[in-house]
Design a protein around this motif. Structure first.
Motif, short mmCIF file in Angstrom:
data_model
loop_
_atom_site.label_atom_id
_atom_site.label_comp_id
_atom_site.label_asym_id
_atom_site.label_seq_id
_atom_site.Cartn_x
_atom_site.Cartn_y
_atom_site.Cartn_z
N ALA B 120 0.83 -1.21 0.00
CA ALA B 120 0.00 0.00 0.00
C ALA B 120 0.86 1.26 0.00
O ALA B 120 0.60 2.20 -0.75
CB ALA B 120 -0.93 0.00 1.20
N LEU B 121 1.92 1.27 0.82
CA LEU B 121 2.73 2.47 0.95
C LEU B 121 3.65 2.69 -0.25
O LEU B 121 4.16 3.80 -0.47
CB LEU B 121 3.56 2.42 2.24
N VAL B 127 7.46 4.09 1.28
CA VAL B 127 8.25 3.05 1.94
C VAL B 127 9.59 3.67 2.36
O VAL B 127 10.21 4.38 1.58
CB VAL B 127 8.48 1.86 0.99
N GLY B 128 9.99 3.40 3.60
CA GLY B 128 11.23 3.98 4.09
C GLY B 128 11.11 5.43 4.49
O GLY B 128 12.10 6.13 4.57
N THR B 129 9.87 5.87 4.74
CA THR B 129 9.68 7.24 5.22
C THR B 129 8.97 7.19 6.58
O THR B 129 8.34 6.20 6.93
CB THR B 129 8.81 8.07 4.27
N LEU B 130 9.09 8.30 7.31
CA LEU B 130 8.46 8.32 8.63
C LEU B 130 6.95 8.36 8.54
O LEU B 130 6.26 7.77 9.38
CB LEU B 130 8.98 9.53 9.42
N GLN B 131 6.41 9.05 7.51
CA GLN B 131 4.94 9.07 7.44
C GLN B 131 4.39 7.68 7.14
O GLN B 131 3.32 7.32 7.61
CB GLN B 131 4.43 10.11 6.42
N GLY B 132 5.17 6.88 6.40
CA GLY B 132 4.76 5.50 6.14
C GLY B 132 4.73 4.69 7.43
O GLY B 132 3.76 3.99 7.72
N ILE B 209 11.07 0.03 6.85
CA ILE B 209 12.15 0.97 7.13
C ILE B 209 13.00 1.19 5.88
O ILE B 209 12.97 0.40 4.94
CB ILE B 209 13.06 0.47 8.28
N GLY B 210 13.74 2.27 5.89
CA GLY B 210 14.67 2.56 4.80
C GLY B 210 15.92 3.15 5.39
O GLY B 210 16.01 3.33 6.61
N PRO B 211 16.91 3.48 4.55
CA PRO B 211 18.15 4.05 5.08
C PRO B 211 17.94 5.36 5.84
O PRO B 211 18.70 5.70 6.73
CB PRO B 211 18.99 4.29 3.83
N LYS B 212 16.87 6.08 5.49
CA LYS B 212 16.67 7.37 6.14
C LYS B 212 15.74 7.30 7.34
O LYS B 212 15.71 8.22 8.15
CB LYS B 212 16.11 8.38 5.13
N ALA B 213 14.93 6.26 7.42
CA ALA B 213 13.95 6.19 8.51
C ALA B 213 13.97 4.82 9.17
O ALA B 213 13.75 3.81 8.52
CB ALA B 213 12.55 6.49 7.97
N GLY B 214 14.31 4.82 10.45
CA GLY B 214 14.28 3.59 11.22
C GLY B 214 13.95 3.92 12.65
O GLY B 214 14.17 5.04 13.10
#
Lengths: 279, 266
Positions: B120-121, B127-132, B209-214
């Motif tokens: 969905a995201l 994907v890999g963002t904080l809003q996700g 999660i992604g490299p920028k958001a964990g």
């Protein structure tokens, strides 16, 4: 307060959030049909591989074992908490505290304990019980221990909630009418608390078959479960369509187990309420 | 029954030790000086705590997790509060179905939820963002916020509000001085529960999660796979202490009995 026809406004934010989940489920179904081998290619591929048959059998076995051990822990603990007077809050905290600690933290703790040079093995070897370390990590033993630890509090809470509704007088009445402790348990306590027990089994089975982190960290690459296979399909082979098909199989597996449990729980609950009404 | 009673007590004590074991072991090993993961530790030291508190690789996810959990708690509590008000006070088509939909995440295995949300995201590229991650946590928390609130609202006597209104109170006064105080235990339960769930969530989050958001738990998860550094023990012990604080807060504010209340309505 709430003006007529305004209720849709109140429902809209929650509906929007849940819509994201709905879209995701649709995506999973759509993607699962996307493959080189025709509409059902992904499903056919999964079913044709003997190692995936093993994977499903292993998942069911681990989830069932976890549920069984959770009963062994949950039932007596719930009983003692329900019947405790002064110590009830302390006991409740001793169950709740581990429950609220993050799953990764607890799983990490088990790595420290169960490793070849971990706490348990150094203890066993220093007391001379074994000469070489016993392998408890990266196999099914480790996964089951970790999952039982992670999910047994759910079983305790589920059983406890029915125990709190069962008055101690039932036990006393049964005993004073000449039943022994075992007969009292089998014919009075167990039937009365069965709905909570069944609900607990359903929760634990659902959660342990869907767990990723604990089996991934404690099971290693060979002791995979359906859920960890899904994770690997997404992040190691980047095969989202196959992961989607796998997720649908996981859903099917969980439904096959939970559907009869839910029916049984409702049936027993109705039965108990009827008996209550007749008193 | 005497003999049996003793046996049950011994077994229950063993179960409680089993539940406490990994947490106690983590706390002890976090104080070990050697880079080794050994329990009991040979030499005591605080160096892993120093490393944790001085490394941005750990402090950033900690801050992210904290702010994220705070937002998730406040927003899901508000959102499910509104939904619960509508459902408890209005009869409309699809009312039962709506209550069911809000509880639906409880019926799915987490791995399947993770894949679904990843799908969905991916559509808006979240994907890999904080809003996700925020949306994912909101979905997972909604049932746990909705349940105490709908239970409290079902037990709510509307004549209280009517009495205040008939005595001349304005609607906003009634909400502030009648409705909210009566719902306070349910609101506090919802806030604390959703905070903890979001703060601890890892199974679904690792899919997003992604490299920028964990988050902090996903950072622990990825670090364990790379190396078993004792810094993880220090971070974990920190989380345990945080949890102890929250549990005591809960006990003070609403009492621990609500745990069983929460489960009963499942």
């Amino acid at each position: 307060m709430l003006k007529p026809r305004r209720h849709w406004l109140y429902l809209a934010p929650a509906a929007l959030i849940m819509a994201v989940f709905g879209v995701g489920l649709v995506q999973v179904v759509l993607y699962s049909f996307r493959s080189d081998g025709g509409l059902f290619g992904n499903f056919a591929d999964i079913l044709a591989r003997p190692d995936y048959v093993d994977l499903f059998v292993r998942t069911i076995r681990i989830a069932a074992l976890t549920t069984g051990f959770c009963i062994l822990i949950g039932y007596p603990v719930a009983y003692v908490i329900a019947r405790a007077q002064r110590a009830r809050n302390l006991l409740l905290i001793l169950v709740m505290l581990p429950w609220m600690v993050s799953i990764v933290v607890r799983t990490y703790g088990w790595i420290v304990i169960l490793g070849n040079r971990g706490t348990l093995n150094t203890l066993l070897m220093s007391t001379g019980l074994t000469s070489s370390p016993i392998r408890m990590l990266f196999n099914e033993i480790g996964v089951v221990i970790g999952l039982v630890h992670v999910f047994s509090p759910f079983m305790v809470i589920s059983i406890l909630s029915t125990f709190l509704m069962v008055d101690e007088v039932f036990e006393e009445a049964s005993m004073s009418l000449g039943a022994g402790p075992l007969e009292t348990f089998w014919r009075v306590i167990l039937p009365l608390t069965a709905p909570g027990l069944i609900a607990g089994c359903a929760i634990v089975f659902l959660l342990s078959s869907g767990a990723v982190v604990t089996p991934h960290l404690l099971g290693g690459p060979r002791t995979t479960m359906v859920a960890t296979q899904i994770y690997q399909d997404v992040f190691q082979s980047f095969n989202f369509p196959k992961a989607s098909a796998m997720a649908l199989f996981l859903l099917l597996l969980v439904m096959v187990v939970l559907w009869p449990l839910g029916r049984l729980e409702r049936h027993l609950g109705r039965h108990l309420r009827q008996a209550d009404a007749q008193q | 029954m005497k003999m049996g009673g003793l046996l049950i007590r011994v077994w229950v004590a063993a179960c409680l030790i089993f539940l406490a074991a990994p947490i106690v072991v983590v706390i002890f090993s976090s104080f070990s000086a050697s880079g080794y993961l050994r329990f009991p530790p040979q030499e005591l030291s605080l160096r892993w705590y120093a490393e944790f508190l001085s490394s941005e690789a750990w402090l950033k996810p900690l801050a992210v997790s904290f702010v994220l959990a705070l937002c998730v708690a406040v927003i899901t509590t508000a959102v499910s509060g509104l939904a619960a008000v509508a459902i408890s006070r209005r009869r409309f088509l699809g009312r039962g179905a709506f209550g069911f939909v809000v509880m639906a995440p409880l019926l799915f295995p987490h791995a399947a939820i993770g894949v679904a949300l990843l799908g969905a995201l991916a559509i808006p590229g979240w994907v890999g963002t904080l809003q996700g991650i925020f949306l994912a946590h909101a979905i997972l928390c909604l049932p746990f916020a909705y349940r105490p609130l709908i239970n409290a609202l079902r037990g709510f006597d509307p004549s209280m509000e009517e009495a205040a209104m008939s005595l001349g109170a304005s609607p906003s006064f009634v909400v502030r001085h009648v409705t909210l105080p009566i719902l306070k235990p349910a609101i506090v339960t919802s806030l604390i529960f959703t905070f903890i769930i979001s703060f601890d969530e890892v199974t679904v989050t690792v899919f997003l999660i992604g490299p920028k958001a964990g988050t902090l738990p996903t950072q622990i998860f990825t670090t364990i796979q790379e190396s078993a550094s004792p810094v993880i023990a220090a971070v974990s012990s920190f989380l345990v202490m945080l949890t102890v604080g929250v549990v005591f807060l809960l006990d003070r504010l609403v009492g621990l009995q609500f745990f069983s209340e929460l489960e009963r309505s499942r």
